[in-house]
Design a protein around this motif. Structure first.
Motif, short mmCIF file in Angstrom:
data_model
loop_
_atom_site.label_atom_id
_atom_site.label_comp_id
_atom_site.label_asym_id
_atom_site.label_seq_id
_atom_site.Cartn_x
_atom_site.Cartn_y
_atom_site.Cartn_z
N VAL A 58 40.36 56.62 82.68
CA VAL A 58 41.07 55.83 81.67
C VAL A 58 41.56 55.24 81.00
O VAL A 58 40.23 54.24 80.90
CB VAL A 58 41.09 54.96 83.19
N LEU A 59 42.80 55.69 79.78
CA LEU A 59 42.47 55.15 78.66
C LEU A 59 43.70 54.15 79.03
O LEU A 59 44.72 54.38 79.62
CB LEU A 59 42.81 56.12 77.48
N GLU A 60 44.01 53.66 77.79
CA GLU A 60 44.77 52.90 77.71
C GLU A 60 45.93 53.39 76.31
O GLU A 60 45.23 53.85 75.51
CB GLU A 60 44.83 51.39 77.24
N GLY A 61 47.39 53.40 76.96
CA GLY A 61 48.43 54.28 75.58
C GLY A 61 48.85 52.80 74.68
O GLY A 61 48.10 52.08 74.60
N PRO A 62 49.98 53.43 73.74
CA PRO A 62 51.02 51.59 74.08
C PRO A 62 51.34 51.36 74.73
O PRO A 62 52.19 50.67 74.14
CB PRO A 62 51.65 53.31 72.80
N GLY A 63 49.75 50.70 75.45
CA GLY A 63 50.57 49.39 75.95
C GLY A 63 51.04 47.96 75.34
O GLY A 63 50.72 47.03 76.37
N CYS A 64 50.35 47.50 74.41
CA CYS A 64 50.79 45.92 74.02
C CYS A 64 51.18 45.86 73.51
O CYS A 64 51.79 46.70 72.26
CB CYS A 64 48.99 45.54 74.12
N PRO A 65 52.61 45.11 73.28
CA PRO A 65 53.81 45.65 72.90
C PRO A 65 53.60 44.33 71.29
O PRO A 65 54.25 44.90 70.29
CB PRO A 65 54.66 43.82 73.65
N VAL A 66 52.56 42.54 71.32
CA VAL A 66 52.13 42.88 70.09
C VAL A 66 52.00 43.70 69.08
O VAL A 66 51.95 44.08 68.44
CB VAL A 66 51.43 41.89 70.74
N CYS A 67 50.80 44.61 69.83
CA CYS A 67 50.13 45.93 69.05
C CYS A 67 50.88 46.81 68.43
O CYS A 67 50.55 47.25 67.26
CB CYS A 67 49.66 47.09 69.97
N VAL A 68 52.06 47.29 69.12
CA VAL A 68 52.60 48.21 68.54
C VAL A 68 53.68 47.81 67.58
O VAL A 68 55.11 48.53 67.17
CB VAL A 68 53.54 49.17 69.54
N THR A 69 54.41 46.51 67.54
CA THR A 69 54.77 45.86 66.51
C THR A 69 54.79 45.80 65.27
O THR A 69 54.21 45.70 64.58
CB THR A 69 55.73 44.29 67.00
N SER A 70 56.26 46.85 64.27
CA SER A 70 55.61 47.16 63.38
C SER A 70 55.12 46.12 61.94
O SER A 70 56.04 45.18 62.60
CB SER A 70 57.11 48.15 62.94
N THR A 71 54.60 46.97 61.23
CA THR A 71 54.48 45.29 60.10
C THR A 71 55.63 45.22 59.72
O THR A 71 56.03 43.48 58.99
CB THR A 71 53.83 46.12 58.96
N SER A 338 38.30 38.87 63.18
CA SER A 338 39.67 39.10 62.13
C SER A 338 39.53 40.90 62.18
O SER A 338 38.77 41.88 61.99
CB SER A 338 38.34 39.16 61.02
N PRO A 339 41.04 41.35 62.88
CA PRO A 339 40.91 41.96 63.19
C PRO A 339 41.40 43.17 61.95
O PRO A 339 42.50 42.51 61.13
CB PRO A 339 42.83 41.76 64.17
N VAL A 340 41.10 44.31 61.98
CA VAL A 340 41.56 45.64 61.14
C VAL A 340 42.87 46.17 61.36
O VAL A 340 43.34 46.25 60.78
CB VAL A 340 41.05 46.37 60.97
N GLY A 341 42.92 46.77 62.93
CA GLY A 341 43.78 47.35 63.48
C GLY A 341 45.03 46.47 64.56
O GLY A 341 43.88 45.46 64.86
N PRO A 342 45.87 47.40 64.53
CA PRO A 342 46.63 46.35 65.42
C PRO A 342 45.80 46.78 67.20
O PRO A 342 46.74 45.80 68.27
CB PRO A 342 47.55 47.57 66.17
N CYS A 343 45.30 47.05 67.71
CA CYS A 343 44.38 47.46 69.02
C CYS A 343 44.01 46.18 68.91
O CYS A 343 43.75 45.34 69.94
CB CYS A 343 44.24 48.50 69.37
N MET A 344 43.06 45.46 68.15
CA MET A 344 42.31 44.33 68.20
C MET A 344 43.02 43.35 68.51
O MET A 344 43.09 42.33 68.31
CB MET A 344 41.24 43.77 67.19
N VAL A 345 44.47 43.31 67.64
CA VAL A 345 45.59 41.96 67.29
C VAL A 345 45.86 41.11 68.64
O VAL A 345 45.59 40.04 69.01
CB VAL A 345 46.52 42.02 66.03
N GLY A 346 46.66 42.18 69.82
CA GLY A 346 47.64 41.86 70.11
C GLY A 346 45.70 41.33 72.09
O GLY A 346 45.62 42.48 71.75
N ALA A 347 46.72 40.28 72.85
CA ALA A 347 45.42 39.85 73.86
C ALA A 347 45.88 41.44 74.66
O ALA A 347 44.09 41.19 75.95
CB ALA A 347 45.28 38.84 74.37
N GLU A 348 46.73 41.97 74.73
CA GLU A 348 46.74 43.39 75.75
C GLU A 348 45.84 44.22 74.82
O GLU A 348 46.55 45.42 76.00
CB GLU A 348 48.14 43.13 76.66
N GLY A 349 45.82 44.61 73.85
CA GLY A 349 45.61 45.62 72.94
C GLY A 349 44.10 46.15 73.86
O GLY A 349 43.50 45.45 73.59
N ALA A 350 44.15 47.76 73.63
CA ALA A 350 42.99 48.17 74.51
C ALA A 350 41.69 47.89 73.48
O ALA A 350 40.64 47.26 74.60
CB ALA A 350 42.84 49.25 74.11
#
Lengths: 363, 341
Positions: A58-71, A338-350
């Motif tokens: 079971v994998l998480e796709g683009p499920g975190c609105p914070v992570c997928v917000t563009s720079t 110290s997140p490098v990628g967006p999935c580590m930033v949002g609390a709902e990121g995988a």
């Protein structure tokens, strides 16, 4: 207090579902993808991967609105805050890095950035500060968008505006299925988004891509039940939309919320961080409400979309082609502090969820 | 006609002159009944206090207290400051003897609020028999500080201090009461959440409870799960002692209200602060007796054995989730923020 007050966390029933899952597991490995940070949290927090049979991933796709917000969108919010506006947004968003800095860093340097729980809270702040521009940085999927729509349609004060980056789930599912390579056998669809859009909203995706879609709730037994139904469809070669969360989701969804969305917004192409542009996957404020559209009002541009950092596998994680542990930076160079990628930033990121709850399949 | 005195803190209160003296003499000193622990105490208004301590190891602990809101269900910043320091000493196995208090006040802070805060702190010190022996008050300009900040330093004496690093494989892990009450009460009380709950902070001075447990013997490690909650406390204890810790989620006492607010906000109750709880490691042959001693005190009625120190996964904490899964219980990251949807 124990015993657990939540029947939907009953360990005996969980064991029974684990047995059912094992019995219905297809002979080949399958990947079930969800697009919801809350599902990932349920799975990780309760250690559910331990209960899955071998070969069922079971994998998480683009499920975190914070992570997928563009720079680019983030840069705009930071610039608005730096230019003297009061920028209101959800807590998590303040930590997400734009090209230069986060909203929290802008606040530390004197900008007025406030954490709110809803668009309505931002309107209250706008009424309290009639002499200053107040911008609500709106993120989230179909669950948070109706709240934004409601305040726009109620005629908020003139100093209030919305930087709208709301996104839509069904187009994201289509994009996931039509961007090769695709390794998705079934979807676990998000319960709360589905309460708004209804089960029928996924029918087109299921039919077009011949992929089972099961709508699941957020208690551990909800998730196990939905996964079992997905496995059963796969075994039987069916690709239907099944509502495994009928206590909250109906076929047609919440008509009133849908009406609000339709009156306030129109679909537009949107940039998802780490993925790129997905057609018709975003919401733009309609022309007749343009006076509350921060994008039209302030003409603030973001920097060009950032290149992904070397080694970061967030795009693969967001496309459900990798799990966080597959990334060489996970837990080493890339951590929530110290997140490098967006999935580590949002609390709902995988990546964030795996870091926080230890999303490892087996202990 | 005399001008009415302001009912708020002014810069004069921090200037050391007559208004400062009046603040001290009328509002601060009389609230604290015990004001010395040796030949020179608070009343002397000398440059320092002189203490006479009983024999044993002297333990010193200091803490700064800022909290929002300063008055919350079940307590306030004054009670929090006094309890925080007493509890840091208590979980070192030390009887708290004396405390100092530094107040930093914002110009315009209501004197009535100051009275309430000081009264709360004084009540706690009186309850545990701790003397306030020294202090200081400073006033900062309007807008330079958010109301009030308090620094406290506590001095205690232990026959043998207990660290948070002493766990050994096989030790039982006990918690003295329900988890997350303080953190969740604060989150629920903060402006904007507008949650109608019966939740109250657990803020309480732990020494009497801990003293009762210490009499049993066999306590190998103690820690109060404040910032970062139980998750942080257990991780620190595991790391420092280089043992694994396995805890059963179903055995961790949790109020239904805490559970409910936690679900609503998406914040895990094991990651929010407690201000009146201790995590205790006890030798296997004494664990039941320690538990009985804790339960004999009103603050320890909900005490439980929640897990054990294990040889596997040194430095890590394993959580048996009630549902039959297992996962690492990680060190929390930053302050918890509510989820978006």
């Amino acid at each position: 207090m124990s015993p657990d007050p939540f029947r939907l966390r009953d360990p005996l029933r969980a064991r029974a579902f684990a047995d059912l899952l094992a019995r219905h597991a297809p002979p080949r490995p399958v990947r079930i993808v969800h697009v919801c940070g809350t599902h990932e949290i349920t799975i990780a927090q309760h250690g559910l991967r331990e209960l899955l049979p071998d070969g069922v991933e079971v994998l998480e796709g683009p499920g975190c609105p914070v992570c997928v917000t563009s720079t680019r969108d983030l840069d705009r919010a930071v610039k608005l805050a730096e230019s003297g506006a009061i920028v209101c947004t959800f807590g998590d968003m303040t930590r997400v890095p734009g090209t230069r800095r986060t909203l929290a860093e802008a606040r530390a340097e004197g900008a007025d950035v406030r954490v709110v729980l809803s668009a309505a809270d931002a309107v209250t702040i706008a009424r309290e500060h009639p002499d200053r521009p107040v911008v609500f940085f709106a993120v989230g999927f179909e669950t948070t968008a109706p709240g934004t729509a409601a305040v726009l349609l109620e005629g908020p004060p003139a100093n209030f505006s919305v930087l709208c980056t709301h996104k839509l789930i069904p187009p994201a599912l289509s994009a996931l299925m039509s961007t090769p390579p695709v390794h998705i056998d079934a979807f676990l669809a998000p319960g709360h988004v589905s309460t708004v859009i209804g089960a029928r909203a996924y029918a087109g995706v299921a039919e077009r891509f011949h992929v089972p879609i099961v709508i699941g709730g957020f208690e551990p037994l909800d998730v196990l039940y939905a996964l079992w139904l997905a496995l059963r469809e796969l075994r039987e070669g069916r690709a239907e939309v099944v509502n495994a969360y009928p206590r909250a989701v109906t076929a047609d969804g919440n008509r009133r919320a849908q009406e609000l969305l339709a009156r306030a917004f129109e679909p537009c192409d949107a940039v998802w961080r780490g993925i790129g542009t997905m057609p018709a996957s975003g919401l733009r404020i309609r022309e007749d409400l343009a006076r509350w559209d921060a994008e039209r009002r302030f003409a603030i541009e973001g920097e060009p979309e950032e290149e992904r950092p070397p080694g970061c596998r967030c795009p693969d994680v967001l496309m459900a082609r990798a799990v966080p542990a597959d990334c060489p930076l996970f837990r080493t160079a890339c951590t929530p502090l110290s997140p490098v990628g967006p999935c580590m930033v949002g609390a709902e990121g995988a990546c964030h969820v795996w870091y926080r709850y230890g999303g490892r399949p087996k202990l | 006609m005399t001008r009415r005195e302001s009912d708020r803190v002014t810069t004069l209160h921090g200037a050391g002159g007559e208004p400062a003296g009046k603040l001290l003499a009328e509002r601060i000193l009389p609230r604290f009944k015990l004001r010395s622990a040796g030949p020179i105490g608070l009343d002397a208004l000398d440059d320092g206090a002189v203490l006479e301590l009983p024999p044993g190891q002297v333990v010193v602990s200091t803490d700064n207290h800022v909290v929002k809101p300063i008055f919350f269900p079940g307590g306030d910043i004054g009670r929090l400051a006094a309890c925080g320091t007493i509890n840091d000493l208590a979980v070192m196995g030390a009887r708290p003897v004396a405390m100092t208090m530094g107040l930093i006040l914002e110009e315009g802070f209501p004197l009535a609020d100051l009275d309430r805060v000081l009264t709360s702190a004084a009540e706690v010190l009186a309850e545990v028999g701790v003397a306030l022996v020294a202090g200081d008050t400073k006033v900062m300009g309007k807008g330079e500080l958010d109301g009030i900040a308090i620094n406290t330093t506590g001095i205690g004496v232990a026959a043998r201090a207990i660290s948070d690093a002493g766990l050994r494989v096989g030790d039982a892990i006990l918690i003295t009461g329900t988890i997350g009450d303080h953190g969740m009460a604060l989150l629920a009380a903060r402006e904007g959440f507008a949650l109608q709950t019966q939740l109250e902070s657990d803020v309480a001075p732990l020494w009497p409870l801990v003293a009762q447990a210490l009499q049993v013997g066999g306590i190998t490690a103690m820690k109060d799960p404040t910032r970062g909650g139980l998750a942080a406390a257990l991780n620190e204890m595991a790391r420092k002692a280089r043992v694994g810790i396995e805890v059963r989620e179903a055995d961790i006492p949790l109020r239904p209200e805490v559970q409910a607010v936690s679900e609503l906000l998406g914040i895990h109750p094991l990651e929010v602060a407690c201000e009146g709880r201790a995590v205790i490691g006890a030798a296997p042959d004494r664990a039941d007796a320690v538990l009985a001693a804790l339960r004999g005190h009103h603050l320890g009625q909900d005490a439980r054995i929640i897990g054990h120190a294990i040889p596997d996964y040194p430095g890590r904490v394993i959580l048996d989730t009630g549902i039959g899964g297992r996962r690492f219980l990680e060190m929390p990251i930053g302050d918890p923020v509510p989820r978006i949807c």
